[in-house]
Design a protein around this motif. Structure first.
Motif, PDB file in Angstrom:
ATOM      1  N   ARG A 112       0.610  -1.428   0.250  1.00 49.59           N
ATOM      2  CA  ARG A 112      -0.090   0.063   0.149  1.00 49.59           C
ATOM      3  C   ARG A 112       1.121   1.191  -0.344  1.00 49.59           C
ATOM      4  NH1 ARG A 112      -6.188   0.386   1.586  1.00 49.59           N
ATOM      5  NH2 ARG A 112      -5.509  -1.355   1.244  1.00 49.59           N
ATOM      6  N   THR A 113       2.268   1.811   0.757  1.00 52.93           N
ATOM      7  CA  THR A 113       2.864   2.446   1.182  1.00 52.93           C
ATOM      8  C   THR A 113       3.748   2.516  -0.319  1.00 52.93           C
ATOM      9  OG1 THR A 113       3.688   1.659   3.207  1.00 52.93           O
ATOM     10  CG2 THR A 113       5.046   3.215   2.057  1.00 52.93           C
ATOM     11  N   PHE A 114       3.823   1.548  -0.873  1.00 52.54           N
ATOM     12  CA  PHE A 114       4.512   1.785  -2.254  1.00 52.54           C
ATOM     13  C   PHE A 114       3.413   2.181  -3.520  1.00 52.54           C
ATOM     14  CE2 PHE A 114       7.093  -2.276  -1.586  1.00 52.54           C
ATOM     15  CZ  PHE A 114       8.239  -1.710  -0.641  1.00 52.54           C
TER      16      PHE A 114
ATOM     17  N   TYR B  66       0.661   4.470  -3.196  1.00 50.24           N
ATOM     18  CA  TYR B  66       0.851   6.138  -2.399  1.00 50.24           C
ATOM     19  C   TYR B  66       1.855   6.492  -2.936  1.00 50.24           C
ATOM     20  CZ  TYR B  66      -3.924   5.417  -0.980  1.00 50.24           C
ATOM     21  OH  TYR B  66      -5.276   5.147  -1.231  1.00 50.24           O
ATOM     22  N   MET B  67       3.057   6.665  -2.702  1.00 54.71           N
ATOM     23  CA  MET B  67       4.135   6.414  -3.063  1.00 54.71           C
ATOM     24  C   MET B  67       4.517   6.391  -5.086  1.00 54.71           C
ATOM     25  SD  MET B  67       7.346   4.041  -1.194  1.00 54.71           S
ATOM     26  CE  MET B  67       9.519   5.463  -2.000  1.00 54.71           C
ATOM     27  N   LYS B  68       4.302   5.426  -5.203  1.00 56.12           N
ATOM     28  CA  LYS B  68       3.985   5.687  -7.188  1.00 56.12           C
ATOM     29  C   LYS B  68       3.225   6.884  -7.195  1.00 56.12           C
ATOM     30  CE  LYS B  68       2.241   2.204  -8.473  1.00 56.12           C
ATOM     31  NZ  LYS B  68       2.193   0.615  -9.445  1.00 56.12           N
ATOM     32  N   TYR B  69       1.899   6.740  -6.997  1.00 51.50           N
ATOM     33  CA  TYR B  69       0.883   7.925  -7.064  1.00 51.50           C
ATOM     34  C   TYR B  69       1.467   8.834  -6.903  1.00 51.50           C
ATOM     35  CZ  TYR B  69      -2.197   3.074  -6.630  1.00 51.50           C
ATOM     36  OH  TYR B  69      -2.878   2.333  -6.337  1.00 51.50           O
ATOM     37  N   PHE B  70       2.269   9.293  -5.973  1.00 55.65           N
ATOM     38  CA  PHE B  70       2.411  10.990  -5.382  1.00 55.65           C
ATOM     39  C   PHE B  70       3.474  10.967  -6.451  1.00 55.65           C
ATOM     40  CE2 PHE B  70       5.799  13.029  -2.918  1.00 55.65           C
ATOM     41  CZ  PHE B  70       4.980  14.571  -3.039  1.00 55.65           C
ATOM     42  N   PHE B  71       4.284  10.115  -6.902  1.00 54.41           N
ATOM     43  CA  PHE B  71       5.519  10.885  -7.415  1.00 54.41           C
ATOM     44  C   PHE B  71       4.573  10.902  -9.360  1.00 54.41           C
ATOM     45  CE2 PHE B  71       9.120   7.962  -4.542  1.00 54.41           C
ATOM     46  CZ  PHE B  71       8.682   9.041  -4.265  1.00 54.41           C
TER      47      PHE B  71
ATOM     48  N   ALA C 196       1.817  11.495  -9.950  1.00 54.61           N
ATOM     49  CA  ALA C 196       1.240  13.215  -9.514  1.00 54.61           C
ATOM     50  C   ALA C 196       2.695  14.037  -9.811  1.00 54.61           C
ATOM     51  CB  ALA C 196       0.370  13.282  -8.264  1.00 54.61           C
ATOM     52  N   ILE C 197       4.007  14.503  -9.505  1.00 62.34           N
ATOM     53  CA  ILE C 197       4.603  15.355  -9.559  1.00 62.34           C
ATOM     54  C   ILE C 197       5.382  15.012 -10.887  1.00 62.34           C
ATOM     55  CG2 ILE C 197       4.471  16.266  -6.927  1.00 62.34           C
ATOM     56  CD1 ILE C 197       7.549  14.583  -6.980  1.00 62.34           C
TER      57      ILE C 197
END
Lengths: 190, 190
Positions: free
Chosen positions: B130-132, B134-139, B141-142
DNA sequence: ATAATTTGATAACAAATGTTATCGTCACCC
DNA sequence: GGGTGACGATAACATTTGTTATCAAATTAT
């Protein structure tokens, strides 16, 4: 540094000393690359003093994905288990004092920790926290304007604004440095 | 559904049956609200059939923060432990068949699971995953343009594109539905 | 001390994205 | 089977954001 950990984790002395032996202290100047895709044997770092950024290359531009300060761990568990996002580079922003440990040692310690309920729960909580953080970052990225995100960063992580060069912050926010400069200028005119 | 879990977790029969008793099956039409800030006693859901979206209100507009499909758990651990981001609403997109469990039961099961090494490791792996994510989603997004993010979504989670109304997808991507429509139109002209 | 590099501000213009409004289609409800 | 609302496409216009270039100040290297 070592003493802080001793107090924090309250391990038996013998075990703690065994762990402590795995850690190596180094002092490095600003802009030192600590880890990049070239390196085979990975390391994990704890920051005693200084400030680090993690970034990756995206079509020739660097994208900064995170900042780290005193008392934080870098090159962390996530990138140990999988390689996400691809391979990142870790480099100091300020002259720094660091403690590093081999990836294999870190993984071994983690395996042992899992059998000590108190530390296991601490470990799980840490992972959760990290998950929450990235959820927050993601949600903020889709719901807030760049200006709102800047204000949020200022409120929640003022260290980043104070200590990190502005173009790294812009890259971390996913906007151009010109745009970030405009946001600051607009805010200061109030 | 129940049999799937039995096979997946390989618990002793008696314990498994005790857990199984906590689960309740319901069938609901599309656009049913399953959870919102009004509710006091929280529930967690498993999707047997159907599709769910999680969203929150941001200055009068809904922001969709996640989609869930068959075999996934919703209203999950994260929002149990803390309330992030604020309080979200969970509602069905399609007519759905769900299994729900009380939050307290879920937390109890999790505590018990932590002492069974195999399940504990499974649990930790799940959180990491799950952490991975959301990291992927965040990265993403930027670093990616909306068009790139749309193509990524199409490649990595085609279910979302196929089954979710477009304005929800736009909201999830942090762009206007008009813009998403433009992206699709542009892509289809190739 | 001086030169070179890094950092940040600003302007001018281009491209991307949002907003509002309109329209057509489709599904669902009575 | 006609009404209603949800959904999605498109146009016109406004706003935001990116790009490139230039300059000044601060920092670092020699």
């Amino acid at each position: 540094m070592i003493e802080q950990f001793r107090n924090r984790f309250q391990l038996e002395a013998s075990k703690f000393d065994a762990y402590a032996k795995c850690f190596n202290r180094i002092e490095v100047p600003a802009k030192t690359t600590l880890l990049n895709e070239g390196e085979i044997s990975k390391r994990m770092f704890f920051i005693e003093k200084g400030c680090i950024r993690e970034w990756f290359n995206n079509d020739g531009k660097d994208v900064t994905c995170q900042f780290f300060f005193e008392q934080e761990a870098v090159g962390s568990i996530e990138s140990f288990k999988k390689n996400i996002p691809g391979l990142t580079t870790i480099e100091t922003i300020e002259p720094s004092v660091l403690w590093w440990i081999h990836q294999e040692d870190a993984l071994r310690v983690i395996e042992e920790i899992k059998d000590i309920p108190r530390l296991r729960d601490l470990f799980i909580d840490k992972i959760f926290e990290r998950t929450f953080d990235y959820m927050k970052y993601f949600f903020s990225a889709i719901k807030d304007s760049p200006q709102e995100r800047y204000l949020r960063l200022l409120a929640e992580r003022p260290e980043v604004i104070r200590r990190v060069p502005q173009h790294y912050i812009a890259s971390y926010m996913g906007i151009s440095s010109v745009h970030l400069s405009r946001i600051k200028s607009k805010l200061s005119k109030r």
